[in-house]
Design an enzyme around this catalytic site. Structure first.
Site, mmCIF file in Angstrom:
data_model
loop_
_atom_site.group_PDB
_atom_site.id
_atom_site.type_symbol
_atom_site.label_atom_id
_atom_site.label_comp_id
_atom_site.label_asym_id
_atom_site.label_seq_id
_atom_site.Cartn_x
_atom_site.Cartn_y
_atom_site.Cartn_z
ATOM 1 N N SER B 19 48.912 27.030 28.729
ATOM 2 C CA SER B 19 48.812 27.868 27.530
ATOM 3 C C SER B 19 49.268 29.292 27.823
ATOM 4 O O SER B 19 49.966 29.918 27.032
ATOM 5 C CB SER B 19 47.371 27.900 27.024
ATOM 6 O OG SER B 19 46.928 26.602 26.789
ATOM 7 N N GLY B 448 43.781 -22.626 8.488
ATOM 8 C CA GLY B 448 42.325 -22.557 8.308
ATOM 9 C C GLY B 448 41.622 -22.919 9.603
ATOM 10 O O GLY B 448 42.251 -23.332 10.586
ATOM 11 N N SER B 522 46.678 -21.764 13.048
ATOM 12 C CA SER B 522 47.493 -20.539 12.943
ATOM 13 C C SER B 522 46.685 -19.338 12.458
ATOM 14 O O SER B 522 46.846 -18.878 11.334
ATOM 15 C CB SER B 522 48.717 -20.766 12.042
ATOM 16 O OG SER B 522 48.385 -21.488 10.877
#
Lengths: 301, 607
Positions: B19, B448, B522
């Site tokens: 900084s 499912g 799936s």
């Protein structure tokens, strides 16, 4: 021939690229038009980006009903001269409730008449990409914002979870309810804006040029008395001072600076010399250090 | 070739004095408003030893320390300043910790120069090596190493030399050729803008000189490229708009397009300020081509003489950006410039350890990790090695369902394997085969939980189709796992591959004119979307068999839920692994209803 190498040329090319990308990838983009110098530059860049075709998106102005009179007349002239498709939106609920910058409180006024109004307008028209003229040099939360900046449903900006933006490869894909704010002039500085206005002979609002105007001194700020809605205390009397504005917004919230810069050349010189941060003349930002980040996360531009 | 805007990446943490260094640069180049500087003379952080009235430079940059304390965002911040030679410097300031590797990659992606800070009181540390590794990978062409805080070490030349030596080893290993090491004190101002009086043994440039003297690598041996962003239309006008990279175009140039391979000449270069003869590098212009050609967004325009290498297989380095890890075999969206195409990571070759540069084997990449991968794209691209062209050697990967940017890739080289295979068109096609069977081919994809009733429904539906004289086939997940998918398990990667193979088989069958019923758990949205993308719009029907898990558990036809309960199967969907509910299925089947009822609903959908 286009000359290579100047800073303005580089900035311009990149801004044009971003504007073209926005037009090509969003279903319904819109460009914010706030009448200020950044909007004037943005509009000019849009003309260039799509030349010889027309600008392929409408412009949107959020009218708080407290803008300088000279802003509105300038807006209407620009729209007419350029044959633009302009949408003006105000938050009618706010107007009906009598929300105003004097008694409502500045941050609440801003939230209702600017942020909420903007969200209403974007929702009403279903805009999924809103182009704005913010620059990274304006303020520290803007310094961190992406060029294509994602908004979650409800227009929320999540600064902790910004979409990574690498190279000039932009992912502009959105999920249901998300939208994008686009900042084509992110890397420009205030001096660039003025130099570009000068070089391209872009018309800007007369309020930027110094002339005698009626002002009152409030705290350390000079506020212009633009109409008779301005509540003056008994001891206050507007006096004519030669002033100009560095940024434009709602007249009671935008301080003037004493200046004799009445031509573009003089303004460019002044901007290069007077080293005062630009937003110092904005009354709505200064409330606390992080006020901009907070406002932005609620949907402010 | 010079650039008027130079982009500088600063890496290091507040402890290194970053900084203060950036703050000093800003003040000494007069890039900070005076009211802001005045404020830094008054405000003090707790514990600050800087005398009142002096500038605390570190207050001028946002300061990550402050950010951490106040809980404000930790991300890349951009800052502009004017250099003393009239050029513009844009600083991208990135957080330096390991958990912010991805933020540093964002900042480094466009940087011309990287400024790496080394604290002389602490020497070269792990983070220094990490920063150098990332800079090398992201193609930052010049690295400046600031050996800072030498004032605290009596400006010792020997300390500077031993740090330099250590650094040069790392630079050699990472093949960073262009580097400058500068002894410095940001606090006292030595070698930042002014040459140090305390270190007259140092003869090299100051920081600002090193930045100002930077020139880009020569682009002489590259060919100009323009990737079309949009087609520009107006009355009696049609042009292609885009930004020129890696060279320039002139009126009269012979060009060709990719992927079309069409040739034309540039007849005009159009800008708002009038036509020009030459479109210089990095300019955003509009080309008018003669003859007008049928090009679209994403197409490349190159000079006719340039040899384009197209491929759908690449080896690339990738920085993983997302909380969800990289899954190979899953389909992602790849964005390269203005081209978008589905892509699959076919192999993770190795992981690159950011702290050491070592290569280790890996099966996945998590957030902030970097690896070398092989990637296959659905359409052929003409990407270049990243080392040769940053603009045409990069890509990002996007998750198909969340649309999040998940990976940042850099092409290493082309894998020729893909480019030698071209699709051969046969005269008898899908339409002819379907016509002979008097039917419309398609896919019904039943997804499912296990035990939700997919196979039962598929069986009943196929019987109905059979009686109607429709040629069909059921691809059953379990049956496939006995054969073609025998080698696959149940990790997310293997499930993705399972879906990919099944969908490719279904595609062949649809091409053969069949109606295909897929019965496959799936569980992942992205995989199902990949499957859908293989088919025409009215060819693919996603059916979600929505059966509550309690019912599936009670049915448990294969005894899987029992095994999951004893810990024997850790990856069972719905228990050990998530099931991602379809967002927009063509139909939702209530698994509690009678099978016949669901079959009727399906017949209505597909016939």
């Amino acid at each position: 021939m286009l000359s290579a190498g100047t800073i303005l040329d580089s900035l311009e090319s990149e801004s044009i690229e971003i504007l073209r990308e926005t037009a090509a990838t969003f279903r319904k983009p819109v460009m914010m038009y706030s009448i200020g110098k950044d909007s004037s530059v943005l509009l000019h860049l849009a003309k260039k980006a799509f030349f010889p075709g027309p600008i392929p998106f409408p412009l949107l102005h959020i009218d708080t009903k407290w803008k300088f009179k000279e802003m509105l007349s300038f807006r209407d002239t620009v729209v007419q001269e350029n044959n633009l498709d302009l949408i003006v939106h105000s938050n009618q609920d706010g107007i009906d409730a009598g929300v105003n910058p004097f008694t409502t409180g500045v941050s609440e006024y801003t939230r209702i008449m600017k942020t909420m109004a903007l969200r209403q307008a974007l929702d009403k028209h279903g805009f999924d990409g809103a182009i704005g003229g913010s620059r990274r040099d304006e303020e520290k939360s803007r310094a961190k914002e992406r060029i294509f900046s994602l908004r979650e449903p409800g227009h929320i900006w999540d600064p902790r979870n910004q979409r990574p933006e690498l190279w000039r490869t932009y992912n502009t894909r959105l999920n249901v309810g998300q939208s994008m704010r686009v900042f084509p002039i992110s890397d420009w500085t205030e001096a660039d804006i003025w130099n570009y206005i000068y070089r391209e002979k872009i018309e800007v609002n007369p309020l930027y040029f110094a002339k005698p105007r009626p002002v009152v001194n409030r705290g350390t700020q000079l506020i212009m008395v633009d109409d008779d809605r301005f509540p003056l205390s008994e001891s206050e009397k507007p006096e004519l001072k030669t002033v100009r504005f560095r940024t434009l917004g709602c007249y009671p919230l935008t301080a003037a600076v004493e200046s004799i810069a009445s031509t573009l050349t003089e303004i460019v010189e002044e901007v290069l010399q007077v080293k005062l941060s630009e937003r110092a003349t904005r009354l709505i930002d200064g409330e606390n250090e992080d006020s901009m980040e907070k406002k932005k996360s609620e949907g402010y531009f | 070739m010079t650039k008027s805007i130079i982009r500088l990446l600063t890496c290091g943490s507040v402890d290194d004095g970053k900084s203060t260094l950036i703050g000093r640069l800003l003040v000494q180049t007069d890039s900070v408003p005076h009211d802001t500087i005045d404020a830094t003379r008054k405000v003090r952080r707790s514990g600050s030893t800087i005398p009142a009235g002096e500038i605390d430079f570190s207050l001028l940059t946002d300061g990550l320390e402050a950010e951490r304390e106040q809980g404000i965002t930790i991300d890349v911040a951009y800052r502009s300043m004017n250099l003393l030679n009239g050029k513009r410097l844009i600083i991208s300031d990135a957080p330096g910790h390991e958990q912010y590797t991805r933020n540093m990659a964002v900042a480094a992606s466009r940087a011309d120069i990287a400024l790496v800070l080394v604290d002389a009181t602490r020497g070269v540390r792990t983070q220094t090596l990490r920063h150098l590794t990332i800079c090398a990978l992201m193609g930052v062409s010049h690295v400046i190493i600031a050996v800072n805080k030498l004032d605290a070490k009596d400006y010792s030349q020997s300390i500077f030399q031993s740090i330099s030596l250590e650094i040069s080893d790392a630079l050699d290993r990472l093949e960073i050729k262009n580097a400058t090491v500068i002894p410095m004190s940001a606090l006292a101002g030595d070698n930042v803008v002014d040459k140090s009086k305390a270190m007259d043994w140092y003869k090299g440039p100051t920081l600002i000189q090193a930045i100002q003297d930077w020139v880009p690598d020569s682009t002489a041996d590259r060919g100009a490229r323009l990737q079309i962003q949009s087609i520009s239309r107006a009355e009696n006008f049609r042009g292609v708009s885009g930004t020129v990279h890696d060279g320039e175009f002139a009126v009269g140039d012979s060009i060709k397009t990719f992927p079309g391979g069409v040739s034309a000449k540039i007849s005009r270069i159009v800008t708002f300020n009038g036509d020009v003869e030459i479109a210089v590098n990095e300019s955003a212009i509009t080309l008018v081509l003669d003859p007008e050609i049928d090009a679209t967004r994403g197409d490349l325009i190159v000079k006719s003489s340039e040899e384009l290498i197209s491929s759908d297989r690449y080896v690339a380095n990738i920085v993983w950006l997302d909380e969800k890890p990289l899954i190979h075999s899953r389909s992602y969206i790849l964005i390269a410039g203005t081209t978008t195409t589905p892509a699959i990571v076919t192999k993770i070759r190795h992981k690159i350890e950011v702290n050491s540069g070592e290569h280790n084997s890996a099966t996945t990449l998590s957030m902030n990790e970097i690896g070398s991968i092989e990637i296959a794209t659905d359409t052929s691209l003409a990407l270049l090695p990243y080392k040769q062209s940053r603009d045409f050697g990069n890509f990002v990967l996007v998750d198909r369902s969340s649309n999040r940017t998940v990976g940042a890739g850099m092409i290493d080289h082309v894998l020729r394997r893909g480019s030698n295979i071209t699709h051969h068109n046969y005269e008898i096609g899908k339409t002819e085969r379907a016509q002979m069977k008097h039917q419309k081919p398609g896919v019904l994809w039943l997804t499912g939980l296990s035990g939700s009733g997919k196979s039962t429904i598929a069986n009943e539906l196929e019987k109905k189709l059979f009686n109607l004289g429709i040629h069909s086939y059921v691809l059953d997940g379990d049956n496939l796992r006995l054969g073609i998918n025998k080698d696959l398990g149940f990790t997310p990667e293997e499930r993705a591959e399972n879906v990919r193979r099944t969908s490719e088989i279904a595609k062949l069958m649809v091409d053969a004119g069949l109606f295909v019923i897929v019965a496959l758990v799936s569980p992942f949205k992205g995989d199902r979307e990949q499957a859908r993308s293989l088919f025409d719009e009215n060819e693919f029907f996603e059916a979600w068999v929505d059966t509550p898990i309690e019912i599936c558990q009670a049915r448990d036809p294969k005894g899987l839920y029992k095994k999951a309960a004893t810990g024997e199967i850790p990856n069972l969907t719905g228990l050990g692994q998530e099931y991602e509910v379809p967002a927009n299925p063509n139909i939702v089947l209530d698994g509690k209803l009678a099978v016949a009822e669901n079959v009727q609903a399906l017949l209505k959908l597909i016939l």
